[in-house]
Design a protein around this motif. Structure first.
Motif, PDB file in Angstrom:
ATOM      1  N   TYR A 171      30.238  44.798  46.447  1.00 57.42           N
ATOM      2  CA  TYR A 171      29.168  44.293  45.590  1.00 57.42           C
ATOM      3  C   TYR A 171      28.635  45.382  44.652  1.00 57.42           C
ATOM      4  CZ  TYR A 171      24.808  42.132  44.126  1.00 57.42           C
ATOM      5  OH  TYR A 171      23.780  41.631  43.381  1.00 57.42           O
ATOM      6  N   GLY A 172      28.786  46.634  45.055  1.00 57.44           N
ATOM      7  CA  GLY A 172      28.298  47.725  44.218  1.00 57.44           C
ATOM      8  C   GLY A 172      29.283  48.169  43.155  1.00 57.44           C
ATOM      9  N   VAL A 173      30.529  47.667  43.213  1.00 52.75           N
ATOM     10  CA  VAL A 173      31.533  48.162  42.274  1.00 52.75           C
ATOM     11  C   VAL A 173      32.266  47.076  41.487  1.00 52.75           C
ATOM     12  CG1 VAL A 173      31.934  50.302  43.548  1.00 52.75           C
ATOM     13  CG2 VAL A 173      33.303  48.266  44.115  1.00 52.75           C
ATOM     14  N   GLN A 174      32.538  45.928  42.116  1.00 51.63           N
ATOM     15  CA  GLN A 174      33.456  44.996  41.453  1.00 51.63           C
ATOM     16  C   GLN A 174      32.895  44.459  40.134  1.00 51.63           C
ATOM     17  OE1 GLN A 174      33.403  41.510  41.022  1.00 51.63           O
ATOM     18  NE2 GLN A 174      31.458  41.043  42.003  1.00 51.63           N
ATOM     19  N   GLY A 175      31.614  44.190  40.062  1.00 47.44           N
ATOM     20  CA  GLY A 175      31.039  43.668  38.822  1.00 47.44           C
ATOM     21  C   GLY A 175      31.109  44.665  37.682  1.00 47.44           C
ATOM     22  N   PHE A 176      31.092  45.963  38.016  1.00 48.41           N
ATOM     23  CA  PHE A 176      31.111  47.009  36.993  1.00 48.41           C
ATOM     24  C   PHE A 176      32.536  47.405  36.595  1.00 48.41           C
ATOM     25  CE2 PHE A 176      27.047  47.515  39.155  1.00 48.41           C
ATOM     26  CZ  PHE A 176      26.172  47.652  38.089  1.00 48.41           C
ATOM     27  N   PHE A 177      33.487  47.297  37.535  1.00 49.23           N
ATOM     28  CA  PHE A 177      34.779  47.954  37.316  1.00 49.23           C
ATOM     29  C   PHE A 177      36.009  47.046  37.322  1.00 49.23           C
ATOM     30  CE2 PHE A 177      32.489  51.488  39.844  1.00 49.23           C
ATOM     31  CZ  PHE A 177      31.828  51.925  38.698  1.00 49.23           C
ATOM     32  N   THR A 178      35.960  45.869  37.931  1.00 48.20           N
ATOM     33  CA  THR A 178      37.188  45.078  37.977  1.00 48.20           C
ATOM     34  C   THR A 178      37.454  44.463  36.605  1.00 48.20           C
ATOM     35  OG1 THR A 178      35.991  43.132  38.775  1.00 48.20           O
ATOM     36  CG2 THR A 178      37.018  44.567  40.426  1.00 48.20           C
ATOM     37  N   ILE A 179      38.724  44.253  36.312  1.00 46.24           N
ATOM     38  CA  ILE A 179      39.100  43.821  34.962  1.00 46.24           C
ATOM     39  C   ILE A 179      39.388  42.326  34.862  1.00 46.24           C
ATOM     40  CG2 ILE A 179      40.864  44.100  33.173  1.00 46.24           C
ATOM     41  CD1 ILE A 179      40.962  47.076  33.917  1.00 46.24           C
ATOM     42  N   SER A 198      40.184  49.567  38.969  1.00 45.48           N
ATOM     43  CA  SER A 198      40.153  48.118  39.159  1.00 45.48           C
ATOM     44  C   SER A 198      41.156  47.684  40.233  1.00 45.48           C
ATOM     45  CB  SER A 198      40.466  47.409  37.835  1.00 45.48           C
ATOM     46  OG  SER A 198      40.540  46.014  38.019  1.00 45.48           O
ATOM     47  N   ASP A 199      42.380  48.223  40.170  1.00 45.76           N
ATOM     48  CA  ASP A 199      43.404  47.842  41.153  1.00 45.76           C
ATOM     49  C   ASP A 199      42.997  48.248  42.569  1.00 45.76           C
ATOM     50  OD1 ASP A 199      44.904  46.799  39.135  1.00 45.76           O
ATOM     51  OD2 ASP A 199      46.332  48.469  39.023  1.00 45.76           O
ATOM     52  N   ALA A 200      42.366  49.411  42.707  1.00 46.22           N
ATOM     53  CA  ALA A 200      41.932  49.856  44.039  1.00 46.22           C
ATOM     54  C   ALA A 200      40.909  48.887  44.632  1.00 46.22           C
ATOM     55  CB  ALA A 200      41.338  51.267  43.945  1.00 46.22           C
ATOM     56  N   ILE A 201      40.008  48.382  43.786  1.00 48.69           N
ATOM     57  CA  ILE A 201      39.012  47.409  44.270  1.00 48.69           C
ATOM     58  C   ILE A 201      39.677  46.089  44.617  1.00 48.69           C
ATOM     59  CG2 ILE A 201      36.954  46.094  43.629  1.00 48.69           C
ATOM     60  CD1 ILE A 201      36.281  48.465  41.714  1.00 48.69           C
TER      61      ILE A 201
END
Length: 531
Positions: free
Chosen positions: A444-452, A466-469
């Motif tokens: 929740y702390g990363v996907q909204g900011f970093f996934t493509i 993005s791929d790592a998430i």
């Protein structure tokens, strides 16, 4: 297989005609929290926020102030306890089906404030309206909160099938925190809610299933709630609740001292002693799940340079900011999430200020002599404007970078955060914002900011991160997934998509006789209080 409108309308009509609502809930009321009395004045409560919600659509925002008001009207489908998980509420039971879906079993005694019966079709429609950007209102709750949820459908009158692209455990974090219920028929007929956001300035524009209903509403200033008599669950501890807002901490504290409010959020460090010295009120605090940081959109210069982004981190002295601007009410941080969050990486240390290193990296980036601006809010986070001005000043002290702070209303920053990374679509590439990882999970702390993929609101464009998430979202083994999330945080530290600042304390001023402990996820639930 969906539920027909005829079936749903018949039940709702019957409910209106008979007044039968929530027999289980009515029975439960006999064991309600507390026994407040009108005589001692404890039957009313006023809560003062720092920002009053500027929308009435329950899917339109994802801020703490927004949920602290509207969760009492549009209750969550589940109860959530930080570090513990989700528990039954409107949803009594749930089971992953092993095919990318989970079936939710709803209580059969839940009604909306207008008397309509809650159905599985209402819940499915609400989830679809939240995650589908072409339906209703582009929802940040869908992008950030329900990122892996693809849609939902009604299986029968009380069973909802939720479809997702991630592992069942992650999907449960998401719908367990962000699934709500709107009244589909009411929303479409009265507000054209499949095509636009709900709007209006009357109490009648609200219609949830929560323990409180709206009885008075002054747009932008105040909302007054009263107990909903036909609520299915336990009676909440106050008959009448008022939410208002004051953007100034001193104003909120003064309201607390004079008895005009009973609880206020975001007491600034410099006002803590004032509250402690006042009669019948006290300070309560908890280290929150909220990190404060400055995203840098890497699709424009100079933030497209890794060396430049790392230089901005080396330019800032987070230890000094915490000690001087926050009076110690915070901890320096070097990754997107706070301690206690699943996937927090203990081996990552915050960037330490190194001016020589910063200036050298700026030269390597090729952007020496650049002028940048840091846009930041005032009144949303602890001493946010002072923090931003200090960050900008420390960057400005580099010999090869000029930086100014631009202090604005929070709405401007919120819009910048959701504007995506297309240079033609945004105007503010560098801003300060806070993010509470309220699910207790790094995703929740990363996907909204970093996934493509399918994420128009992201602030950073990097395939590896993005791929790592996305890989972490498919891992079902809890230990393996935690290790992958630790790797995500390591990558984020290295790639410096943010100027990492600090994890902040949540500081509340509270009337002494209110039994309530602040939560790490910053939610203020009236049903969690006693007097």
């Amino acid at each position: 297989m969906g539920v027909t409108d005829t079936t749903r309308l018949d039940r709702r009509t019957l409910l209106k005609l008979t007044g039968v609502a929530g027999t289980t809930g009515l029975a439960a009321m006999s064991g309600c929290l507390g026994d407040p009395s009108d005589d001692d004045g404890t039957d009313e409560l006023t809560i003062t926020l720092s920002q009053f919600p500027d929308t009435v659509d329950p899917l339109d925002h994802i801020t703490g102030d927004f949920f602290n008001v509207y969760d009492h009207i549009y209750e969550p489908l589940f109860d959530f306890e930080p570090g513990e998980g989700i528990f039954s509420r409107v949803v009594e039971d749930w089971e992953a089906q092993g095919d990318g879906t989970t079936e939710l079993s709803l209580r059969d005694d839940v009604v909306f404030h207008n008397g309509d019966d809650l159905t599985a079709e209402d819940v499915a429609w609400t989830i679809n309206r939240t995650v589908d950007p072409e339906m209703g209102v582009p929802s940040p709750i869908g992008t950030f909160g329900l990122g892996s949820i693809e849609g939902a459908s009604a299986v029968d009158e009380t069973t909802v099938s939720v479809e997702y692209s991630a592992a069942p455990g992650l999907a449960e974090f998401e719908f367990g925190n962000y699934a709500r219920a709107m009244n589909m028929e009411w929303a479409i007929e009265n507000h054209d809610a499949e095509n636009e956001a709900i709007s209006g300035a009357d109490p009648e524009v609200f219609n949830g299933t929560g323990p409180y209903e709206v009885v008075d509403f002054t747009s932008g200033e105040e909302i007054v709630l009263e107990r909903f008599d036909d609520y299915w669950g336990d009676e909440p501890p106050f008959e009448r609740v008022t939410f208002n807002a004051d953007g100034e901490s001193s104003g909120r504290v003064n309201s607390l001292e004079t008895g005009e409010t009973d609880l206020t959020i975001n007491v600034l460090p410099e006002d803590v002693d004032t509250v402690r010295s006042a009669d019948d009120v006290e300070i309560r605090q908890v280290t929150s799940f909220r990190n404060i940081f400055c995203p840098m959109k890497n699709t424009v210069a100079p933030f497209d340079s890794l060396e430049f982004r790392q230089a901005m981190n080396y330019a800032v002295d987070n230890e000094e900011i915490v000690e001087t601007i926050l009076s110690g009410f915070g901890e320096p941080r070097g990754q997107p999430v706070a301690p206690g969050i699943n996937g927090f990486n203990d081996e990552i240390e915050p960037y330490e200020q190194d001016v020589g290193m910063a200036e050298g990296l700026v030269d390597e980036s090729g952007y020496g002599g650049v002028e940048i601006e840091l846009t930041a809010p005032q009144g949303r986070y602890l001493n946010d404007a002072d923090v931003a001005e200090t960050v900008a000043d420390q960057i400005d002290q580099l010999e090869n970078v000029s930086c100014d702070a631009n202090i604005v209303d929070f709405g401007i920053v919120s819009d910048a955060n959701q504007a995506g990374v297309d240079p033609d679509e945004f105007e503010i590439p560098f801003f300060m914002i806070g993010w509470g990882t309220i699910t207790g999970d790094t995703d929740y702390g990363v996907q909204g900011f970093f996934t493509i993929p399918d994420n128009p609101n992201r602030t950073f464009d990097d395939e590896e991160l993005s791929d790592a998430i996305l890989e972490s979202q498919q891992i079902e083994d809890p230990d393996e997934r935690r290790q992958q999330l630790e790797e995500v945080n390591r990558l984020a530290h290295e790639k410096a998509p943010f100027v990492f600042l600090h994890t902040q304390e949540s500081i509340y001023g509270v009337r002494e006789d209110i039994q309530w402990e602040p939560r790490e996820d910053e939610t203020v639930y009236i049903w969690g209080m006693e007097t």
